[in-house]
Motif scaffolding. Structure first.
Motif, short mmCIF file in Angstrom:
data_model
loop_
_atom_site.label_atom_id
_atom_site.label_comp_id
_atom_site.label_asym_id
_atom_site.label_seq_id
_atom_site.Cartn_x
_atom_site.Cartn_y
_atom_site.Cartn_z
N SER A 1 0.80 -1.23 0.00
CA SER A 1 0.00 0.00 0.00
C SER A 1 0.84 1.28 0.00
O SER A 1 0.31 2.36 -0.28
CB SER A 1 -0.94 0.01 1.20
OG SER A 1 -0.21 -0.06 2.40
N VAL A 2 2.13 1.18 0.31
CA VAL A 2 2.96 2.39 0.36
C VAL A 2 4.07 2.38 -0.69
O VAL A 2 4.81 3.36 -0.81
CB VAL A 2 3.58 2.61 1.76
CG1 VAL A 2 2.51 2.55 2.84
CG2 VAL A 2 4.70 1.62 2.05
N LYS A 3 4.17 1.31 -1.44
CA LYS A 3 5.22 1.24 -2.47
C LYS A 3 5.07 2.38 -3.47
O LYS A 3 3.97 2.68 -3.93
CB LYS A 3 5.16 -0.10 -3.19
CG LYS A 3 5.71 -1.26 -2.38
CD LYS A 3 5.65 -2.57 -3.16
CE LYS A 3 6.21 -3.71 -2.33
NZ LYS A 3 6.07 -5.02 -3.03
N GLY A 4 6.19 3.01 -3.77
CA GLY A 4 6.18 4.14 -4.69
C GLY A 4 5.87 5.47 -4.04
O GLY A 4 6.03 6.52 -4.66
N ARG A 5 5.44 5.45 -2.78
CA ARG A 5 5.12 6.69 -2.06
C ARG A 5 6.04 6.91 -0.86
O ARG A 5 6.38 8.04 -0.55
CB ARG A 5 3.67 6.66 -1.59
CG ARG A 5 2.65 6.52 -2.70
CD ARG A 5 1.23 6.71 -2.19
NE ARG A 5 0.83 5.71 -1.22
CZ ARG A 5 0.46 6.00 0.03
NH1 ARG A 5 0.41 7.25 0.45
NH2 ARG A 5 0.10 5.01 0.84
N PHE A 6 6.41 5.84 -0.18
CA PHE A 6 7.24 5.94 1.02
C PHE A 6 8.65 5.44 0.70
O PHE A 6 8.83 4.50 -0.09
CB PHE A 6 6.68 5.07 2.14
CG PHE A 6 5.40 5.56 2.77
CD1 PHE A 6 4.64 6.56 2.19
CD2 PHE A 6 4.95 4.99 3.95
CE1 PHE A 6 3.46 7.00 2.76
CE2 PHE A 6 3.77 5.42 4.55
CZ PHE A 6 3.03 6.42 3.95
N THR A 7 9.63 6.05 1.35
CA THR A 7 11.01 5.62 1.22
C THR A 7 11.66 5.56 2.60
O THR A 7 11.66 6.56 3.32
CB THR A 7 11.82 6.58 0.33
OG1 THR A 7 11.21 6.67 -0.96
CG2 THR A 7 13.25 6.08 0.17
N ILE A 8 12.19 4.40 2.93
CA ILE A 8 12.92 4.25 4.18
C ILE A 8 14.41 4.38 3.89
O ILE A 8 14.90 3.89 2.86
CB ILE A 8 12.60 2.91 4.88
CG1 ILE A 8 13.24 2.86 6.27
CG2 ILE A 8 13.04 1.72 4.03
CD1 ILE A 8 12.78 1.66 7.12
N SER A 9 15.11 5.05 4.78
CA SER A 9 16.56 5.17 4.64
C SER A 9 17.18 5.19 6.03
O SER A 9 16.49 5.42 7.02
CB SER A 9 16.93 6.43 3.85
OG SER A 9 16.49 7.58 4.52
N ARG A 10 18.47 4.94 6.07
CA ARG A 10 19.16 4.92 7.36
C ARG A 10 20.51 5.61 7.22
O ARG A 10 21.15 5.54 6.17
CB ARG A 10 19.32 3.49 7.88
CG ARG A 10 20.15 2.59 6.98
CD ARG A 10 20.05 1.13 7.42
NE ARG A 10 20.61 0.91 8.74
CZ ARG A 10 20.36 -0.17 9.48
NH1 ARG A 10 19.56 -1.12 9.02
NH2 ARG A 10 20.91 -0.31 10.67
N ASP A 11 20.91 6.25 8.30
CA ASP A 11 22.24 6.87 8.37
C ASP A 11 22.94 6.22 9.56
O ASP A 11 22.68 6.59 10.71
CB ASP A 11 22.11 8.38 8.55
CG ASP A 11 23.44 9.09 8.51
OD1 ASP A 11 24.48 8.45 8.78
OD2 ASP A 11 23.46 10.29 8.21
N ASN A 12 23.80 5.27 9.27
CA ASN A 12 24.46 4.55 10.36
C ASN A 12 25.40 5.44 11.17
O ASN A 12 25.66 5.17 12.34
CB ASN A 12 25.21 3.35 9.80
CG ASN A 12 24.28 2.24 9.32
OD1 ASN A 12 23.12 2.18 9.72
ND2 ASN A 12 24.79 1.37 8.47
N ALA A 13 25.92 6.48 10.57
CA ALA A 13 26.79 7.40 11.30
C ALA A 13 26.02 8.21 12.33
O ALA A 13 26.59 8.64 13.34
CB ALA A 13 27.50 8.34 10.31
N LYS A 14 24.74 8.41 12.08
CA LYS A 14 23.89 9.18 13.00
C LYS A 14 22.93 8.30 13.80
O LYS A 14 22.09 8.82 14.54
CB LYS A 14 23.10 10.22 12.21
CG LYS A 14 23.96 11.28 11.54
CD LYS A 14 23.09 12.31 10.83
CE LYS A 14 23.95 13.40 10.20
NZ LYS A 14 23.12 14.42 9.50
N ASN A 15 23.02 6.98 13.61
CA ASN A 15 22.11 6.06 14.30
C ASN A 15 20.65 6.46 14.10
O ASN A 15 19.85 6.44 15.05
CB ASN A 15 22.43 6.01 15.80
CG ASN A 15 23.71 5.26 16.12
OD1 ASN A 15 24.43 4.84 15.21
ND2 ASN A 15 24.01 5.11 17.38
#
Length: 123
Positions: A61-75
């Motif tokens: 239901s969220v594909k194409g609208r939501f994006t998850i990302s992570r910054d390991n340097a900033k936890n």
């Protein structure tokens, strides 16, 4: 272990929000991080995940609208939400777990949790 989520709010349909979750007390980079949501009267739903190796997954239901990302340097893990719809209204929770629930049977719902941030989308 602490997970501090922020970034929720009230937005009109079609708008955008960016959620953030700062994690402390664990070796962030080796954990899978996820966003769940729970709307009133509904079961908690796994929305998006980022595995320690970088793979990402989304509920349909969220594909194409939501994006998850992570910054390991900033936890920190983020959830960019675009083209929001009223049905996206829910409390959003960040989660950190050793085994990704997208890859390991039985891992959903386990791990460490943030306090939740409310997202309300008006029509």
């Amino acid at each position: 272990v602490q997970l501090q989520a922020s970034g929720g709010g009230l937005v009109q349909a079609g708008g955008s929000l960016r959620l953030s979750c700062v994690v402390s007390g664990i070796m962030f980079r080796v954990y899978a991080v996820n966003w769940y949501r729970q709307a009133p009267g509904r079961q908690r739903e796994l929305v998006a995940g980022s595995a320690s190796g970088g793979n990402t997954n989304y509920v349909d239901s969220v594909k194409g609208r939501f994006t998850i990302s992570r910054d390991n340097a900033k936890n920190t893990v983020y959830l960019q939400m675009n083209n929001l719809k009223p049905e996206d209204t829910a409390v959003y929770y960040c989660n950190a777990v050793t085994n990704s629930p997208w890859e390991v049977r039985g891992a959903e719902g386990r791990g460490y949790w943030g306090q939740g941030t409310q997202v309300t989308v008006s029509s």
